[in-house]
Design an enzyme around this catalytic site. Structure first.
Site, PDB file in Angstrom:
ATOM      1  N   ARG A  52       0.939  -1.345  -0.016  1.00 31.18           N
ATOM      2  CA  ARG A  52       0.001  -0.034  -0.043  1.00 31.18           C
ATOM      3  C   ARG A  52       0.921   1.279   0.061  1.00 31.18           C
ATOM      4  O   ARG A  52       0.454   2.295  -0.546  1.00 31.18           O
ATOM      5  CB  ARG A  52      -0.943  -0.013   1.020  1.00 31.18           C
ATOM      6  CG  ARG A  52      -1.732   1.274   1.379  1.00 31.18           C
ATOM      7  CD  ARG A  52      -3.172   0.889   1.808  1.00 31.18           C
ATOM      8  NE  ARG A  52      -3.076   0.279   3.209  1.00 31.18           N
ATOM      9  CZ  ARG A  52      -2.731   0.838   4.461  1.00 31.18           C
ATOM     10  NH1 ARG A  52      -2.280   1.720   4.407  1.00 31.18           N
ATOM     11  NH2 ARG A  52      -2.706  -0.151   5.184  1.00 31.18           N
ATOM     12  N   TYR A 105     -12.731  18.332 -16.719  1.00 29.38           N
ATOM     13  CA  TYR A 105     -13.439  16.993 -16.637  1.00 29.38           C
ATOM     14  C   TYR A 105     -14.499  17.053 -15.492  1.00 29.38           C
ATOM     15  O   TYR A 105     -14.109  17.512 -14.511  1.00 29.38           O
ATOM     16  CB  TYR A 105     -12.211  15.924 -16.402  1.00 29.38           C
ATOM     17  CG  TYR A 105     -12.925  14.681 -16.017  1.00 29.38           C
ATOM     18  CD1 TYR A 105     -13.727  14.054 -17.011  1.00 29.38           C
ATOM     19  CD2 TYR A 105     -12.695  14.163 -14.906  1.00 29.38           C
ATOM     20  CE1 TYR A 105     -14.328  12.917 -16.593  1.00 29.38           C
ATOM     21  CE2 TYR A 105     -13.159  12.908 -14.417  1.00 29.38           C
ATOM     22  CZ  TYR A 105     -14.037  12.286 -15.280  1.00 29.38           C
ATOM     23  OH  TYR A 105     -14.443  11.100 -15.112  1.00 29.38           O
ATOM     24  N   ASP A 178      -3.597  19.252 -15.301  1.00 28.93           N
ATOM     25  CA  ASP A 178      -4.228  17.818 -15.513  1.00 28.93           C
ATOM     26  C   ASP A 178      -3.622  17.871 -17.304  1.00 28.93           C
ATOM     27  O   ASP A 178      -4.466  18.320 -18.236  1.00 28.93           O
ATOM     28  CB  ASP A 178      -5.816  17.676 -15.485  1.00 28.93           C
ATOM     29  CG  ASP A 178      -6.340  16.507 -15.919  1.00 28.93           C
ATOM     30  OD1 ASP A 178      -5.636  15.793 -16.661  1.00 28.93           O
ATOM     31  OD2 ASP A 178      -7.294  16.262 -15.165  1.00 28.93           O
ATOM     32  N   LYS A 203      -6.382   6.550 -19.513  1.00 29.79           N
ATOM     33  CA  LYS A 203      -6.504   7.111 -20.991  1.00 29.79           C
ATOM     34  C   LYS A 203      -5.214   6.835 -21.722  1.00 29.79           C
ATOM     35  O   LYS A 203      -5.003   5.734 -22.137  1.00 29.79           O
ATOM     36  CB  LYS A 203      -6.599   8.737 -20.978  1.00 29.79           C
ATOM     37  CG  LYS A 203      -7.643   9.107 -19.761  1.00 29.79           C
ATOM     38  CD  LYS A 203      -9.158   8.436 -20.213  1.00 29.79           C
ATOM     39  CE  LYS A 203      -9.899   8.817 -18.904  1.00 29.79           C
ATOM     40  NZ  LYS A 203     -11.216   7.982 -18.641  1.00 29.79           N
TER      41      LYS A 203
HETATM   42  C1  LIG Z   1      -9.117  14.893 -18.013  1.00 26.01           C
HETATM   43  C2  LIG Z   1      -9.362  13.953 -17.072  1.00 26.01           C
HETATM   44  N1  LIG Z   1      -8.880  13.897 -16.018  1.00 26.01           N
HETATM   45  C3  LIG Z   1      -9.403  13.080 -15.073  1.00 26.01           C
HETATM   46  C4  LIG Z   1     -10.111  11.813 -15.071  1.00 26.01           C
HETATM   47  C5  LIG Z   1     -10.419  10.812 -14.364  1.00 26.01           C
HETATM   48  O1  LIG Z   1      -9.777   9.687 -14.510  1.00 26.01           O
HETATM   49  P1  LIG Z   1     -10.356   8.393 -14.123  1.00 26.01           P
HETATM   50  O2  LIG Z   1     -11.435   8.209 -15.051  1.00 26.01           O
HETATM   51  O3  LIG Z   1      -8.952   7.631 -14.370  1.00 26.01           O
HETATM   52  O4  LIG Z   1     -10.624   8.005 -12.528  1.00 26.01           O
HETATM   53  C6  LIG Z   1     -10.656  11.942 -16.589  1.00 26.01           C
HETATM   54  C7  LIG Z   1     -11.487  10.629 -16.720  1.00 26.01           C
HETATM   55  O5  LIG Z   1     -12.191  10.834 -18.004  1.00 26.01           O
HETATM   56  C8  LIG Z   1     -10.315  12.921 -17.526  1.00 26.01           C
HETATM   57  O6  LIG Z   1     -10.697  12.921 -18.676  1.00 26.01           O
END
Ligand SMILES: Cc1ncc(COP(=O)(O)O)c(C=O)c1O
Length: 388
Positions: A52, A105, A178, A203
């Site tokens: 962990r 997002y 991000d 992704k």
């Molecule tokens: C730009 C972006 N940030 C964060 C996330 C969240 O990621 P996760 O689905 O792996 O939790 C996503 C998910 O679609 C995303 O498109």
């Protein structure tokens, strides 16, 4: 051998080129252990106690991603992109003011709206693509974090990273980016001054639609970074070793996949630009996109594999076109090898600020001609009787 640093592309292809010292294996080994043997004197030979907190397979994927983002940064993997993003916010203190991209997002926006209040965070959504708005929103001494997504889901607005970092740093504000959509192939936010980089590794980094993972990277190993790492350990937000192993495997082809997706996305956007069934094509690679000049400056070798189209006849028209796709799969998520299309507002629900006429497209690595023909046919069939 010539003594020059290897380029990120080579480091990715070779997964850092580390050979297993025990077996000589070239392909990275997986270590599924949850625990490590303690010596009679109570110490641990390699400092690892429990998975962990620490796992060699996760550490290998972390070293690889850190090498791709550059700048000598530190990296911590998480069980999902949301676990990574929320670890950053949860490492702030009650009363802290945070500025967050207005377009971002949906999951992050929803979490902030639902949980940040009980955590005591003062969250303000702002247009980070407008420098004047960011400057006016910063509260010196109170603002602790500026959270930026660029290109931002699902309108693909562009934020000038170097400019917002300069503004934020002048007021002592940390900047988190991000970088899920641009990926380190196109943008390395640390080079533009960012303090933290966050990824949904589910992704492009993994790229095959079969791993849920996230990552936080930090330009410095400072006390805030230690809080994030300690949050991961204590909250149990670590991914399993198998996910970490699959992630490093995915990253070995990151450059090929992302370059191909970006080239095809540009071809699709150019093809659809001014299509009679469409009110707009949103893609930072198009010269008429408001963020194009900045994107051209801060994105290397392409504008990413994500675009959106807005249908001239509104929401009904968008849903009618969506029903007609064949090569494109109707699904959420993004950044995989297969192309996806989604009615984004439908996925986000009634509180979504996304226009009803918008379809979000994640371009994969299929033959560009198949993808363009599929969209053309869907627009043709789905547009009968539209706009109404
Ligand atoms: C730009 C972006 N940030 C964060 C996330 C969240 O990621 P996760 O689905 O792996 O939790 C996503 C998910 O679609 C995303 O498109």
């Amino acid at each position: 051998m010539e003594d020059r640093p290897m380029s990120p592309e080579t480091l990715a292809a070779q997964a850092l080129g580390e050979v297993d010292p025990v077996t000589g294996a070239l392909a990275p080994v997986i270590n599924l252990t949850t625990n490590y043997e303690q010596r009679p004197d109570g110490s641990y030979p390699q400092g690892r106690v429990y998975t962990r907190a620490d796992n060699p397979t996760s550490e290998h994927a972390e070293r690889l991603l850190a090498a791709l983002e550059g700048g000598g940064c530190a990296c911590a993997l998480f069980g999902s992109g949301m676990a990574a993003a929320t670890a950053v916010f949860q490492s702030l203190l009650p009363g802290d003011h945070v500025l967050v991209s207005r377009v971002l997002y949906w999951g992050v926006r929803k979490w902030l709206a639902e949980f940040a209040l009980s955590w005591g965070l003062d969250v303000e959504f702002t247009d980070t693509s407008d420098l004047g708005t960011v400057a006016a929103a910063i509260r010196p001494g109170r603002t602790r974090l500026l959270w930026v997504e660029t290109p931002a889901n699902p309108m693909w607005e562009i934020t000038d990273l170097a400019a917002v970092c300069e503004l934020a740093h002048a007021a002592g504000v940390r900047v988190a980016v991000d970088n899920t959509v641009a990926t380190p192939v196109h943008t390395r936010p640390f080079e533009h001054g960012a303090d933290l980089v966050v990824h949904s590794a589910s992704k492009y980094l993994n790229g095959h639609g079969d791993v849920l993972a996230g990552a936080v990277l930090s330009a410095r190993r400072d006390p805030f970074w230690e809080r994030i790492r300690s949050w991961r350990r204590n909250a149990g937000a670590m991914p399993g070793p198998f996910e970490a192993w699959l992630l490093q495997r995915g990253m070995r082809t990151l450059f090929l996949r992302v370059h191909r997706a970006s080239q095809t996305a540009l071809a699709i956007a150019t093809h659809l630009h001014q299509h009679p069934a469409l009110a707009a094509v949103l893609y930072p690679g198009l010269p008429d996109h408001p963020g194009h000049a900045i994107a051209a400056r801060q994105m290397d070798g392409g504008f990413g594999g994500m675009l959106s189209i807005r249908l001239a006849g509104g929401g009904g028209h968008a849903r009618a076109v969506l029903r007609e796709v064949g090569v494109f799969k109707r699904a959420t998520s993004l950044g995989g090898v297969e192309s996806l299309v989604e009615h984004r507002r439908g996925s986000e629900g009634p509180s979504s600020p996304v226009p009803d006429d918008l379809l979000r497209i994640s371009v994969g690595i299929e033959a560009p001609a198949d993808l363009i023909a599929d969209l053309e046919a869907a627009l043709w069939k789905g547009s009968k009787g539209w706009p109404r």
